[in-house]
Structures are given as structure tokens and as C-alpha cells.
Scaffold this active site. Structure first.
Site, PDB file in Angstrom:
ATOM      1  N   HIS A   1       9.825   6.914  -4.371  1.00  0.00           N
ATOM      2  CA  HIS A   1       8.462   7.418  -4.454  1.00  0.00           C
ATOM      3  C   HIS A   1       7.993   7.747  -3.045  1.00  0.00           C
ATOM      4  O   HIS A   1       8.610   7.369  -2.051  1.00  0.00           O
ATOM      5  CB  HIS A   1       7.522   6.360  -5.053  1.00  0.00           C
TER       6      HIS A   1
ATOM      7  N   GLU B   1      -4.931  15.187  -8.612  1.00  0.00           N
ATOM      8  CA  GLU B   1      -4.003  15.963  -7.787  1.00  0.00           C
ATOM      9  C   GLU B   1      -4.091  17.452  -8.119  1.00  0.00           C
ATOM     10  O   GLU B   1      -4.086  18.304  -7.224  1.00  0.00           O
ATOM     11  CB  GLU B   1      -2.574  15.463  -7.995  1.00  0.00           C
TER      12      GLU B   1
ATOM     13  N   THR C   1     -10.648   4.821  13.740  1.00  0.00           N
ATOM     14  CA  THR C   1      -9.769   5.716  12.998  1.00  0.00           C
ATOM     15  C   THR C   1      -8.335   5.427  13.410  1.00  0.00           C
ATOM     16  O   THR C   1      -8.078   4.748  14.401  1.00  0.00           O
ATOM     17  CB  THR C   1     -10.130   7.197  13.242  1.00  0.00           C
TER      18      THR C   1
END
Length: 585
Positions: free
Chosen positions: A11, A183, A544
Site C-alpha cells: 500500500h 479521492e 510545519t
């Protein structure tokens, strides 16, 4: 002693972890070593790291736990193939993929050398997801929900966890999937790459949910709390759409939706073209539809089991906007979502599922995400000395600051002066979020900081928000929710009277994807934020990830390289302070 290696392979976000006697020792995603975002394949480098961190070899490993089971939901697969008759190429590709994935022991031999003599376990994909949340949570019992694209022919599973046991009530099976819905609409909006769904989340607050009626034609809520897709809008049910990849970056399907979707919503936006208000409104409508289906499911789970606690996992568990509304839109009052809720986290879930299936006790809680590689002080010194000429040639000075308080004070002063900091400390974070060990830091009070970081450092879309790392004890004064959010997995409203004072981390809708920072789990980062608060009165930093269109930095050399090629002002590499005094060309 029991040694289990958990594996997410083939995956996207391939990963591995090591569990020793029911306690997590190490975990890392393969992309950090391969330097390819979302790398998919067999995570040999992650396994190599985990073994080294634990001081073990393959010969010491008792179990390999893989977060997929090729025999799971077999009757469903056969029935679907018989009734729907998908293309022969689709069936043959999936059969071949499954055969290739049976040879885990052979993969170990080929990539790490011979020596493994233990047992390989296949753990059904959604059980691994549920285990990855519940079995490492602080809850003795809780409702459990997993939602994603697909894994082992299912896209969602839910039930209840109690002690070491997880009972699954039901699942949503292929071809219906909230992950596929999100998606496909991400592709329609012109974001083509694997993992771009978070861009839709960032864009959604700029729009209004004016197209929710159209979304309700695509996603159909069922009386039992589940959902279905109107398959007229999708190709994946009958055509080849790859969701398993071999040794490289996962390539997101471009043919996921049919012309019927464009008939409903209009022509798809082409990547790189203007984002109109209509696109923003549709992004908001997509998010609203996801939330409607998500909370419809949570309501049904609560109606059956009651209770106030819930554990969320699966790729859709990364939807921090929806997660932040769990308390306001469901009866649940405590939630646990671990730092790698997506497929990478299935490595941990598979390992703990095997541990508990064997009767292992439950006495581990994942209250932090710092399970990756680290650099020793000697390694950092060697790097700095070896690179001194290049660092000084870039207009930088180098200082070693052995006193942590002084280091944090100097760094906080630089942040308060508007400088951008690369912060490399301790063990790398597990999961996609930078949580104060591989972070780029800035002043949340500066209105120009968001645009500067997006355009000059991160090189990404201007609408993308940045997150605040907040002292846990200060959260009630700044946010409307007072939950502990150590993994940056929930978005909460910032108090209206506080929003103007922290524009760099306040999204357009007044929210922030906060990370709560505790001295117990990350003392140096907590000390830095405290030093910034002492100087400014603001108990948070803009945080971030430490990267530039690449995986988050893993090793100190990568941190130094990223610093030197971007417009960051300061790099804090362990106890080393590298300050730029000339702007790079």
C-alpha cells in the site's frame, strides 16, 4: 520475550514497527529512508531501522505481522466477481498481486539477509486499523471505527473494543467507499497526486456547501448507518484502478470517475488552472458530504454500544476537520486518533493484533509519536565539522549551545524577530505530521508568515494552512475545545477574541489544527514554546513539517541540505545553532 515486527507493505506509506513484549520500541515509514513520498513496496529499510533501534537481528524476531489478509472476505469477492463480471484484466491483476504478497519471508531474505525463523501472520486490513487505534489508546473500552479507500475488499469497519478484544459489528464492502468518493472528487478538483485529499480539506473553508444536494446523489446514506456510492459516477467497480504498488511512489488513479460526474458537476478542473469560487464551493460540499456520512455512521455505532469514547483509524481518520467536530456532532466525548491513522499505522495495528491474539497483556499507551531515528551528539558534531566550510560559505555562523535553556531562549528570540527556524531534535515522528522534532517553526503573530512559508520555503499552494503547536496548559485560553491533541489530528475553532493575534495559524474560517505539547512527552519543545511565551505572551508556535516537496527529513544531513537550499534563517541541529546572516542567492 516476544518480538513482533508489524509491516504495512505494497500500500502507499509502507512502514514497519517493532513491538517487544507488548510495548512499541520503534516505528518508521519507508518514505523517510527512500526519500520518495508515500513510498509503496516492501519496507526493508524501516525494518532494518527497527531492528537496529532495538539491538536485534532477524533471528530474534518471533513474528511478522502483515496488515492484510488475502483470504479475508473471500466469499464477498467471489460473489462480486460472479455477479458483476468485472474485466478479466482486473481479476488477473489482483490474483497476481495477492500471489506476490505471500512471500514475506522471501522478501526478508532478499533484502535483509537470511535469519528469520519465526511465523508470518496476515491480519485483516481493517482489524489492523482498529487495533492501531484501540490497542494503543488509553481507553479500557471504546467504540472503534475504521474508514478508508479499500483494504481486503472492504472500505470501512466498526464495532467495539473492550480490554484486549475487538469485536467488529459490520463492514462496508467493495465497491462502496467514502475514501473513493473523496479521492474521485479530489481528482475532479484538479489535484492529481496520491494523497492530495488534504488539499481539498484546506480549500474547503474558502467555499460554501452549495452543492451538497449533488453530493447526496453520489453518496447514499443507509438506514443501518453505512453508505453506498451511486456507481454510475465511478470506474473502479468494473475497470482496473490500482491500489497496490511495488517499490516506488504510488501513482494515483486518473480514471476514477466517469463522464456522469462531469454531467452532474460540470467539466473537471485541469491541474494548474485557476481555482474559481465554484471549485471552492464544491470542495466545501465534498467535505460536508464526507462529514454527513461519517457522523451518520458514528450515530449508528453509538446507538448500538453507547459510551462516550471512540477510537478512529483508516486513511479517512486523517480528516482532521471532521475529527474536530466529533464532540459537537456526535454523543462521544473522548476520542483517540493515533499519529499514523492511515495505512502506515496498520503496521502497528497488525503487530498489536498478533500480540493480543496470543494472549498478551495490554499495558502500553501511545501518548507521543517519537519512535523514529535520532542522531547522537557525536554524529551531529561530526556532520557540522565536516560541513563547516560549506556552511560558512553560505553566509552562516555556527555556535554550539550546550545549555538547553539558553538554546531555547536564543531560538525563541529569533522566532519573535520574524525568522524561520529549522528545528531538528530527538527521534523522528511516526506519521505524516511534524510534531516538534522535525519541524519548521515561525511566529504565529506575523500575518505575512503563512505566505512566506508557502511560497518561499514549502513551495506549495497559497491556501494551505499552517498548524499551531500549543502548550497543553494554555489550550483553554485560546481554543473553544480543551481536548488533548498530541498528534495534530483535530481542527478546533480558535476563540474569536484571539484570532487576530495569531493570523499565521488561524485559517480563513477561524480554526486551527492544533498540536498540544506537554513537558512529559517532549520537554525541549515545550521549553522552547515556553521561552517564546515568556517573550511574547503567546504560548504557541507555527509548526510545519521540515521538508521542501519531499518526505520529512529523517537524518541530520537532510536537514542541513534543506536548510542550505531554502530561505530558512536558522537551523537548530541538536545543540548546534546555525544562523544565516546573508540571504542565499
Amino acid at each position: 520475550m516476544s518480538i513482533i515486527i508489524g509491516v504495512n507493505a505494497y500500500h502507499g506509506d509502507s512502514a514497519a514497527c517493532l513491538v517487544r513484549d507488548g510495548k512499541l520500541v520503534a516505528a518508521a515509514e519507508e518514505e523517510r529512508f527512500r526519500r520518495v513520498k508515500h513510498w509503496a513496496g516492501f519496507p526493508s529499510e524501516s525494518i532494518r531501522y527497527c531492528l537496529a533501534e532495538a539491538g536485534l537481528t532477524l533471528a530474534d524476531v518471533d513474528h511478522i505481522a502483515l496488515n492484510q489478509d488475502t483470504s479475508a472476505n473471500l466469499v464477498r469477492k467471489i460473489t462480486y466477481a460472479a455477479l458483476k463480471r468485472p474485466s478479466l484484466s482486473l481479476i488477473s491483476d489482483r490474483i497476481r498481486n495477492k500471489r506476490e504478497r505471500l512471500g514475506v519471508a522471501e522478501q526478508l531474505d532478499a533484502t535483509l539477509g537470511k535469519g528469520f525463523k519465526g511465523r508470518v501472520h496476515q491480519v485483516e486490513h481493517h482489524l489492523a486499523h482498529l487495533s492501531s487505534a484501540f490497542h494503543v489508546s488509553p481507553f479500557e473500552e471504546a467504540a472503534v471505527v475504521s474508514v478508508d479507500g479499500f483494504g481486503d475488499f472492504a472500505s470501512a469497519a466498526w464495532g467495539y473494543g473492550r480490554g484486549s478484544e475487538i469485536s467488529i459489528d459490520d463492514k462496508v464492502y467493495f465497491p462502496h467507499s467514502l475514501g473513493i468518493f473523496y479521492e474521485a472528487l479530489t481528482k475532479w478538483l484538479g489535484f492529481p497526486h496520491y494523497g492530495d485529499e488534504y488539499k481539498v480539506m484546506g480549500l474547503a473553508p474558502y467555499g460554501a456547501p452549495d452543492h451538497l444536494d449533488a453530493m447526496r446523489k453520489i453518496v447514499l446514506l443507509q438506514d443501518d448507518g453505512s453508505f453506498k456510492l451511486d456507481l454510475a459516477f465511478f470506474r473502479h467497480a468494473t475497470e482496473k484502478v490500482s491500489y497496490e504498488w511495488e517499490n516506488g511512489a504510488p501513482v494515483s488513479a486518473s480514471n476514477l470517475f466517469t463522464p456522469a460526474l462531469e454531467g452532474l458537476l460540470g467539466p473537471a478542473r485541469q491541474p494548474g488552472t485557476e481555482l474559481t469560487q465554484r471549485h471552492k464551493d464544491i470542495a466545501r460540499s465534498v467535505q460536508a458530504m464526507y462529514e454527513e456520512a461519517f457522523f451518520h455512521l458514528l450515530a449508528a455505532v453509538h446507538a448500538k454500544h453507547g459510551g462516550t469514547r471512540i477510537c478512529i483509524a483508516g486513511g479517512c481518520g486523517m480528516n482532521s476537520v471532521a475529527n474536530g467536530k466529533i464532540y459537537s456532532r456526535s454523543p462521544f466525548r473522548e476520542a483517540y486518533i493515533q499519529s499514523a491513522a492511515g495505512d502506515a499505522g496498520g503496521a502497528i495495528g497488525a503487530a498489536f493484533a498478533v500480540w493480543h491474539e496470543a494472549g498478551g497483556s495490554r499495558d502500553f499507551v501511545m501518548d507521543h509519536a517519537y519512535w523514529g531515528p535520532h542522531a547522537t551528539p557525536d554524529e551531529l558534531q561530526t556532520l557540522v565539522e565536516a560541513q563547516r566550510t560549506a556552511i560558512e560559505a553560505a553566509g552562516c555562523t555556527i555556535t554550539h549551545v550546550a545549555d538547553e535553556a539558553a538554546l531555547c531562549t536564543r531560538t525563541a528570540t529569533a522566532i519573535a524577530a520574524g525568522k524561520v527556524i529549522g528545528w531538528f531534535q530527538g527521534r523522528m515522528e511516526w506519521g505524516p505530521r511534524a510534531l516538534g522534532n522535525r519541524s519548521i517553526l515561525g511566529d504565529p503573530r506575523r500575518a505575512d508568515m503563512k505566505d512566506f512559508l508557502n511560497l518561499k520555503i514549502k513551495r506549495r499552494e497559497s491556501f494551505r494552512p499552517f498548524a499551531p503547536s500549543v502548550l497543553a496548559e494554555a489550550v483553554p485560553d485560546w481554543f473553544t475545545e480543551t481536548d488533548d491533541v498530541p498528534f495534530m489530528m483535530q481542527v478546533y475553532p480558535i476563540r474569536p477574541e484571539r484570532q487576530a493575534s495569531i493570523p499565521a495559524v488561524c485559517h480563513v474560517d477561524g480554526s486551527g489544527r492544533l498540536q498540544t505539547v506537554r513537558a512529559e512527552t517532549n520537554p525541549r519543545y515545550h521549553r522552547l514554546i515556553s521561552a517564546f511565551e515568556a517573550q511574547t505572551g503567546v504560548p504557541m508556535l507555527l509548526n510545519t513539517s521540515f521538508n521542501e516537496n519531499e518526505p520529512v527529513v529523517c537524518q541530520p544531513q537532510e536537514a542541513l541540505d534543506c536548510f542550505l537550499r531554502t530561505r530558512m534563517d536558522v537551523l537548530v541541529l541538536g545543540d548546534w545553532l546555525i544562523e544565516r546572516h546573508e540571504s542565499p542567492a
